[in-house]
Design a protein around this motif. Structure first.
Motif, PDB file in Angstrom:
ATOM      1  N   VAL A  83       0.889  -1.129  -0.053  1.00  0.00           N
ATOM      2  CA  VAL A  83      -0.048  -0.095  -0.032  1.00  0.00           C
ATOM      3  C   VAL A  83       0.857   1.329  -0.077  1.00  0.00           C
ATOM      4  CG1 VAL A  83      -1.710   1.589   1.333  1.00  0.00           C
ATOM      5  CG2 VAL A  83      -1.918  -1.051   1.053  1.00  0.00           C
ATOM      6  N   GLY A  84       1.910   1.104   0.845  1.00  0.00           N
ATOM      7  CA  GLY A  84       2.930   2.423   0.731  1.00  0.00           C
ATOM      8  C   GLY A  84       3.503   2.648  -0.664  1.00  0.00           C
ATOM      9  N   THR A  85       3.920   1.568  -1.284  1.00  0.00           N
ATOM     10  CA  THR A  85       4.420   1.653  -2.705  1.00  0.00           C
ATOM     11  C   THR A  85       3.542   2.165  -3.436  1.00  0.00           C
ATOM     12  OG1 THR A  85       5.960  -0.121  -2.122  1.00  0.00           O
ATOM     13  CG2 THR A  85       5.890   0.593  -4.432  1.00  0.00           C
ATOM     14  N   LEU A  86       2.221   1.408  -3.456  1.00  0.00           N
ATOM     15  CA  LEU A  86       1.042   2.166  -4.604  1.00  0.00           C
ATOM     16  C   LEU A  86       0.582   3.464  -4.361  1.00  0.00           C
ATOM     17  CD1 LEU A  86      -0.776   0.751  -6.767  1.00  0.00           C
ATOM     18  CD2 LEU A  86      -2.471   0.428  -4.647  1.00  0.00           C
ATOM     19  N   LEU A  87       0.344   3.900  -3.157  1.00  0.00           N
ATOM     20  CA  LEU A  87      -0.178   5.258  -2.954  1.00  0.00           C
ATOM     21  C   LEU A  87       0.848   6.209  -2.407  1.00  0.00           C
ATOM     22  CD1 LEU A  87      -3.345   3.963  -0.402  1.00  0.00           C
ATOM     23  CD2 LEU A  87      -3.152   4.700  -2.942  1.00  0.00           C
ATOM     24  N   GLY A  88       1.623   5.687  -1.890  1.00  0.00           N
ATOM     25  CA  GLY A  88       2.783   6.595  -1.425  1.00  0.00           C
ATOM     26  C   GLY A  88       2.573   6.700   0.140  1.00  0.00           C
ATOM     27  N   VAL A  89       3.599   7.405   0.756  1.00  0.00           N
ATOM     28  CA  VAL A  89       3.586   7.205   2.376  1.00  0.00           C
ATOM     29  C   VAL A  89       2.679   8.069   2.781  1.00  0.00           C
ATOM     30  CG1 VAL A  89       4.971   7.590   4.387  1.00  0.00           C
ATOM     31  CG2 VAL A  89       6.088   6.587   2.415  1.00  0.00           C
ATOM     32  N   GLY A  90       2.416   9.379   2.406  1.00  0.00           N
ATOM     33  CA  GLY A  90       1.469  10.328   3.039  1.00  0.00           C
ATOM     34  C   GLY A  90       0.015   9.726   2.950  1.00  0.00           C
ATOM     35  N   ILE A  96      -2.832   8.528   5.540  1.00  0.00           N
ATOM     36  CA  ILE A  96      -4.460   9.318   5.494  1.00  0.00           C
ATOM     37  C   ILE A  96      -5.455   8.158   5.259  1.00  0.00           C
ATOM     38  CG2 ILE A  96      -5.990  10.834   4.209  1.00  0.00           C
ATOM     39  CD1 ILE A  96      -3.393  12.365   3.732  1.00  0.00           C
ATOM     40  N   VAL A  97      -5.301   7.181   4.404  1.00  0.00           N
ATOM     41  CA  VAL A  97      -6.180   6.000   4.295  1.00  0.00           C
ATOM     42  C   VAL A  97      -6.397   5.153   5.549  1.00  0.00           C
ATOM     43  CG1 VAL A  97      -6.613   3.932   2.889  1.00  0.00           C
ATOM     44  CG2 VAL A  97      -5.940   6.042   1.762  1.00  0.00           C
ATOM     45  N   ALA A  98      -5.187   4.965   6.082  1.00  0.00           N
ATOM     46  CA  ALA A  98      -5.103   4.122   7.431  1.00  0.00           C
ATOM     47  C   ALA A  98      -5.846   4.815   8.605  1.00  0.00           C
ATOM     48  CB  ALA A  98      -3.920   3.814   7.605  1.00  0.00           C
ATOM     49  N   ARG A  99      -5.731   6.334   8.538  1.00  0.00           N
ATOM     50  CA  ARG A  99      -6.414   6.922   9.881  1.00  0.00           C
ATOM     51  C   ARG A  99      -7.912   6.810   9.306  1.00  0.00           C
ATOM     52  NH1 ARG A  99      -4.951   7.681  14.467  1.00  0.00           N
ATOM     53  NH2 ARG A  99      -5.915   9.507  14.679  1.00  0.00           N
ATOM     54  N   TRP A 100      -8.305   6.808   8.156  1.00  0.00           N
ATOM     55  CA  TRP A 100      -9.699   6.911   7.833  1.00  0.00           C
ATOM     56  C   TRP A 100     -10.495   5.488   7.880  1.00  0.00           C
ATOM     57  CZ3 TRP A 100     -13.191  10.590   7.359  1.00  0.00           C
ATOM     58  CH2 TRP A 100     -12.736  11.982   7.155  1.00  0.00           C
ATOM     59  N   LEU A 101      -9.494   4.352   8.143  1.00  0.00           N
ATOM     60  CA  LEU A 101      -9.897   3.174   7.981  1.00  0.00           C
ATOM     61  C   LEU A 101     -10.317   2.667   9.442  1.00  0.00           C
ATOM     62  CD1 LEU A 101      -8.222   1.175   5.064  1.00  0.00           C
ATOM     63  CD2 LEU A 101     -10.846   1.870   5.469  1.00  0.00           C
ATOM     64  N   ALA A 102      -9.610   3.140  10.638  1.00  0.00           N
ATOM     65  CA  ALA A 102      -9.355   2.631  11.821  1.00  0.00           C
ATOM     66  C   ALA A 102     -10.961   2.750  12.524  1.00  0.00           C
ATOM     67  CB  ALA A 102      -8.494   3.730  12.659  1.00  0.00           C
ATOM     68  N   PRO A 103     -11.810   3.729  12.312  1.00  0.00           N
ATOM     69  CA  PRO A 103     -12.993   3.902  12.631  1.00  0.00           C
ATOM     70  C   PRO A 103     -13.745   2.685  12.398  1.00  0.00           C
ATOM     71  CG  PRO A 103     -12.465   5.966  12.341  1.00  0.00           C
ATOM     72  CD  PRO A 103     -11.260   5.251  11.735  1.00  0.00           C
ATOM     73  N   ALA A 104     -13.512   2.151  10.985  1.00  0.00           N
ATOM     74  CA  ALA A 104     -14.400   1.074  10.333  1.00  0.00           C
ATOM     75  C   ALA A 104     -14.172  -0.170  11.237  1.00  0.00           C
ATOM     76  CB  ALA A 104     -13.936   0.941   8.973  1.00  0.00           C
ATOM     77  N   GLY A 105     -12.907  -0.533  11.886  1.00  0.00           N
ATOM     78  CA  GLY A 105     -12.582  -1.450  12.398  1.00  0.00           C
ATOM     79  C   GLY A 105     -13.287  -1.373  13.910  1.00  0.00           C
TER      80      GLY A 105
END
Length: 54
Positions: free
Chosen positions: A10-17, A21-30
């Motif tokens: 994911v870091g390679t595909l999207l870039g680190v930044g 951001i995507v990971a922070r948005w997915l945390a509430p879904a968990g």
């Protein structure tokens, strides 16, 4: 272990930044999946999915 395996791709595909951001948005879904877990094997699968998303 699965999350760390996916993180590199994911870091390679999207870039680190954007990956952060995507990971922070997915945390509430968990967190939202946890109340949906019922007893039995289906509940364990939902809890595992919640941990993977989180």
């Amino acid at each position: 272990m699965a999350g760390s395996s996916v993180a590199v791709g994911v870091g390679t595909l999207l870039g680190v930044g954007p990956a952060i951001i995507v990971a922070r948005w997915l945390a509430p879904a968990g967190y939202a999946l946890i109340p949906l877990a019922h007893s039995g094997s289906g509940g364990i699968a939902v809890l595992c999915a919640a941990q993977f998303v989180f």
